[in-house]
Design an enzyme around this catalytic site. Structure first.
Site, PDB file in Angstrom:
ATOM      1  N   SER A  35       0.833  -1.213   0.000  1.00  0.00           N
ATOM      2  CA  SER A  35       0.000   0.000   0.000  1.00  0.00           C
ATOM      3  C   SER A  35       0.867   1.262   0.000  1.00  0.00           C
ATOM      4  O   SER A  35       0.479   2.283  -0.571  1.00  0.00           O
ATOM      5  CB  SER A  35      -0.982   0.005   1.180  1.00  0.00           C
ATOM      6  OG  SER A  35      -0.316   0.166   2.403  1.00  0.00           O
ATOM      7  N   ASN A  36       2.032   1.194   0.622  1.00  0.00           N
ATOM      8  CA  ASN A  36       2.928   2.362   0.581  1.00  0.00           C
ATOM      9  C   ASN A  36       3.536   2.543  -0.813  1.00  0.00           C
ATOM     10  O   ASN A  36       3.682   3.676  -1.284  1.00  0.00           O
ATOM     11  CB  ASN A  36       4.025   2.243   1.650  1.00  0.00           C
ATOM     12  CG  ASN A  36       3.516   2.622   3.016  1.00  0.00           C
ATOM     13  OD1 ASN A  36       3.355   3.798   3.331  1.00  0.00           O
ATOM     14  ND2 ASN A  36       3.209   1.624   3.837  1.00  0.00           N
TER      15      ASN A  36
ATOM     16  N   ARG B 123      13.659  -7.131   5.241  1.00  0.00           N
ATOM     17  CA  ARG B 123      15.023  -7.668   5.289  1.00  0.00           C
ATOM     18  C   ARG B 123      15.998  -6.576   5.664  1.00  0.00           C
ATOM     19  O   ARG B 123      15.779  -5.418   5.303  1.00  0.00           O
ATOM     20  CB  ARG B 123      15.431  -8.171   3.892  1.00  0.00           C
ATOM     21  CG  ARG B 123      14.921  -9.516   3.633  1.00  0.00           C
ATOM     22  CD  ARG B 123      15.265 -10.047   2.273  1.00  0.00           C
ATOM     23  NE  ARG B 123      14.395 -11.175   2.103  1.00  0.00           N
ATOM     24  CZ  ARG B 123      14.619 -12.373   2.632  1.00  0.00           C
ATOM     25  NH1 ARG B 123      15.738 -12.616   3.267  1.00  0.00           N
ATOM     26  NH2 ARG B 123      13.739 -13.336   2.507  1.00  0.00           N
ATOM     27  N   LEU B 124      17.071  -6.990   6.335  1.00  0.00           N
ATOM     28  CA  LEU B 124      18.130  -6.025   6.609  1.00  0.00           C
ATOM     29  C   LEU B 124      18.897  -5.748   5.330  1.00  0.00           C
ATOM     30  O   LEU B 124      19.036  -6.615   4.475  1.00  0.00           O
ATOM     31  CB  LEU B 124      19.088  -6.582   7.671  1.00  0.00           C
ATOM     32  CG  LEU B 124      18.525  -6.730   9.075  1.00  0.00           C
ATOM     33  CD1 LEU B 124      19.574  -7.349   9.997  1.00  0.00           C
ATOM     34  CD2 LEU B 124      18.063  -5.381   9.606  1.00  0.00           C
ATOM     35  N   ILE B 125      19.390  -4.532   5.217  1.00  0.00           N
ATOM     36  CA  ILE B 125      20.224  -4.133   4.079  1.00  0.00           C
ATOM     37  C   ILE B 125      21.680  -4.253   4.532  1.00  0.00           C
ATOM     38  O   ILE B 125      22.033  -3.777   5.615  1.00  0.00           O
ATOM     39  CB  ILE B 125      19.913  -2.672   3.673  1.00  0.00           C
ATOM     40  CG1 ILE B 125      18.433  -2.505   3.301  1.00  0.00           C
ATOM     41  CG2 ILE B 125      20.841  -2.201   2.564  1.00  0.00           C
ATOM     42  CD1 ILE B 125      18.000  -3.148   2.025  1.00  0.00           C
TER      43      ILE B 125
ATOM     44  N   ASN C 260      13.506   4.380   5.438  1.00  0.00           N
ATOM     45  CA  ASN C 260      12.560   3.326   5.783  1.00  0.00           C
ATOM     46  C   ASN C 260      11.374   3.950   6.509  1.00  0.00           C
ATOM     47  O   ASN C 260      11.515   4.973   7.174  1.00  0.00           O
ATOM     48  CB  ASN C 260      13.246   2.313   6.712  1.00  0.00           C
ATOM     49  CG  ASN C 260      12.338   1.172   7.126  1.00  0.00           C
ATOM     50  OD1 ASN C 260      11.611   0.602   6.294  1.00  0.00           O
ATOM     51  ND2 ASN C 260      12.363   0.815   8.403  1.00  0.00           N
TER      52      ASN C 260
ATOM     53  N   HIS D 126       8.355   2.931   9.337  1.00  0.00           N
ATOM     54  CA  HIS D 126       8.100   1.902  10.346  1.00  0.00           C
ATOM     55  C   HIS D 126       6.871   2.289  11.176  1.00  0.00           C
ATOM     56  O   HIS D 126       6.734   3.452  11.568  1.00  0.00           O
ATOM     57  CB  HIS D 126       9.325   1.733  11.247  1.00  0.00           C
ATOM     58  CG  HIS D 126       9.162   0.629  12.237  1.00  0.00           C
ATOM     59  ND1 HIS D 126       9.198  -0.706  11.867  1.00  0.00           N
ATOM     60  CD2 HIS D 126       8.902   0.642  13.564  1.00  0.00           C
ATOM     61  CE1 HIS D 126       8.991  -1.454  12.935  1.00  0.00           C
ATOM     62  NE2 HIS D 126       8.796  -0.657  13.976  1.00  0.00           N
TER      63      HIS D 126
END
Ligand code: GAR
Length: 194
Positions: free
Chosen positions: A19-20, A97-99, A113, A115
């Protein structure tokens, strides 16, 4: 100055519903953002966001991490695509996931990001449920630059709202409503600064 000379290239990374992504792509199409979504990256080829990207005609890289030996391997491929599209800003939008260093080193200060909590509280994939379970009375959304840790990095903007109930789906509805406006505002602020 023509519009195209001002337009920035955005990449959106997502893992699920999207949705974002939809809010960002729509804002670009309506001219509310001086940018185009030049790439959508998704680590779940079956995720609904892949269909959304197709609908908006956005180039997509949908991959299954299981097909790569290491995170560095798939991030190297993502890096090539970001460079090929001259990406100015990477927006993580529900990318779970972590970058790693591969992307962080090359795109330092250019990855943000969103959140669904008032960071640094309730990091991780279940922020809304955890906040409701904890009996939180003020909920919120954070947009931040990322670092190598989960939902870590310098905060750019936050929005809070008071809610005294315990209905997680109502909190989620309100959070999404805020996210879809806040992310656009922050992206516009960043791309017009650069
Ligand atoms: C959003 O609420 C976003 O804040 C959250 O995932 C959701 C994705 O929704 N991100 C995190 O929890 C990151 N730790 P969407 O797929 O509908 O945009």
């Amino acid at each position: 100055m023509g519009l195209n000379t001002q337009q920035k290239n955005i990449a959106v990374f997502a893992s699920g519903n999207g949705s974002n992504f939809e809010a960002i792509a729509g804002a670009c199409e309506r001219g509310e953002l001086a940018a185009r979504v030049a790439l959508m990256v998704c680590d779940h080829p079956d995720a609904y966001v892949v269909q959304r990207a197709a609908h908006h005609g956005v180039q997509t890289f949908a991959f299954d991490p299981k097909n790569y030996n290491t995170k560095a391997d798939y991030e190297a491929q993502i890096l090539q695509l970001l460079d090929a599209q001259n990406i100015d800003l990477v927006c993580l939008a529900g990318y779970m996931r972590l970058i790693s260093k591969v992307l962080l080193d090359q795109y330092e200060g250019r990855i943000i990001n969103i959140h669904p909590s008032l960071l640094p509280a309730f990091k991780g994939a279940h922020a809304i449920e955890q906040a409701v379970d904890y009996g939180v009375k003020v909920f919120g959304v954070t947009v931040h630059f990322i670092d190598s840790t989960m939902d870590g990095g310098r905060i750019i903007a936050q929005r809070a709202f008071a809610y005294e109930g315990s209905d997680a789906s109502e909190v989620e509805r309100r959070i999404h409503e805020i996210e879809h406006k806040l992310y656009i505002d922050v992206i516009q602020q960043i791309i017009t600064q650069k």
